[in-house]
Design a protein around this motif. Structure first.
Motif, short mmCIF file in Angstrom:
data_model
loop_
_atom_site.label_atom_id
_atom_site.label_comp_id
_atom_site.label_asym_id
_atom_site.label_seq_id
_atom_site.Cartn_x
_atom_site.Cartn_y
_atom_site.Cartn_z
N LEU A 1 0.83 -1.21 0.00
CA LEU A 1 0.00 0.00 0.00
C LEU A 1 0.86 1.26 0.00
CD1 LEU A 1 -2.88 -0.95 2.48
CD2 LEU A 1 -2.94 -0.89 -0.03
N SER A 9 -10.02 -0.43 -1.60
CA SER A 9 -9.48 -0.97 -2.85
C SER A 9 -10.15 -0.32 -4.05
CB SER A 9 -9.65 -2.49 -2.90
OG SER A 9 -11.01 -2.86 -2.83
N ILE A 54 -8.53 3.03 -4.66
CA ILE A 54 -7.20 2.87 -5.26
C ILE A 54 -7.32 2.49 -6.73
CG2 ILE A 54 -5.15 1.39 -5.24
CD1 ILE A 54 -5.45 1.24 -2.18
#
Length: 307
Positions: free
Chosen positions: A169, A244, A247
């Motif tokens: 990450l 997620s 992202i």
């Protein structure tokens, strides 16, 4: 030089935040690491070029549809977790057992695939960039995960997973900073790229369904019941999917409108070379991110299979 500093600073800052004791002590965040590890796994780095090439300027819309679809699938699993574990639904025991065995074998295939990618990335920037050496690395890591899981149990696997997810990450944060600078530069020059879709109709639909595999992995929360209660797992699955999705959407938007079709590459390690046009530091970071992504995803699915 400034861009390299900004990228490395982003990696360092996010690394410190993710290793902050208060965050690490959160049961919800620890429970999030397993689905996060599996969601942002093998597909993340190769998904951008594939979506951009096939769907062109519509790639972000397709990515949004994938994220929404996966969230709905996650909703069905969350419903089952609450209903079945509360005893509100009486499933035929044979069906549940058969499904568990089928998924367990599927996880075995998944782990082998993740670690095969791990081996490919591990040797990609070395003089030993050969399939034999890649498979030697794959087998060695497979033995490490199996040995730790067999002798030390889930908690030790989770600790390994937390470290690799944190590294992944933090590096993704640096990648997004680099892509953000590249996007801003292209935009300032009026050089953003809007590609026409290569496919449509049934072909576009079937490819989209195939790409769901790149955003799944949230279902691993279902099999952590020996460590986390139902509410924690339901909440952690939701948060993992939200994070997620944010992202993925940022990544796809930034990559879709900055690379011409001739610049796109589609091998397992192609994204490493593609990011080299932005700054030389990104390929090195991406190899580390890819290793962390494959390793964490393999550990997550090992835990899911055991559960």
């Amino acid at each position: 030089m400034i861009l390299n500093i900004a990228i490395l600073a982003a990696v360092a800052i996010f690394g410190v935040v993710l290793w902050w004791p208060g965050l690490r002590a959160s049961a919800t965040w620890r429970a999030m690491t397993t689905p996060l590890a599996s969601i942002i796994g093998s597909g993340f780095l190769v998904l951008g070029p594939i979506l951009d090439n096939q769907y062109g300027a519509l790639a972000p819309a397709v990515m949004l549809a994938l994220c929404l679809g996966s969230y709905l699938l996650g909703g069905a699993i969350r419903y089952n977790m609450r209903a079945i574990e509360a005893g509100a639904v009486s499933w035929p025991q044979g069906v549940e057992t058969l499904a568990s065995w089928a998924l367990s074998f599927a996880y075995i295939v998944s782990v082998a695939y993740y670690l095969n990618l791990f081996g490919a990335f591990a040797v990609s920037l070395t003089p030993f960039d050969d399939v034999i050496f890649a498979r030697i690395v794959t087998s060695a890591i497979y033995l490490v995960i199996a040995g730790v899981g067999w002798t030390r149990g889930f908690k030790s696997l989770e600790a390994m997973e937390y470290l690799s997810v944190s590294v992944k990450l933090a590096i993704i944060a640096g990648l997004l900073v680099g892509l953000g600078f590249f996007f801003a530069e292209k935009s300032g020059q009026g050089a953003l790229v809007f590609l026409d879709p290569q496919i449509s109709g049934w072909a576009a639909l079937t490819l989209g369904f195939g790409l769901i595999v790149t955003v799944q992995g949230f279902e691993t929360s279902r099999y952590l019941g020996a460590t986390y209660d139902t509410d924690t797992r339901v909440r952690s699955m939701k948060w993992a999917q939200w994070l997620s999705a944010a992202i993925y959407m940022t990544y796809i938007v930034l990559i879709t409108y900055t690379f011409a079709r001739d610049d796109l590459q589609f091998s397992e390690t192609a994204i490493v070379e593609m990011m080299g046009v932005i700054t030389p530091v990104l390929p090195l970071l991406l190899v580390a991110a890819a290793l962390a992504a494959q390793f964490s995803a393999a550990v997550a699915d090992t835990s899911g299979s055991g559960g």
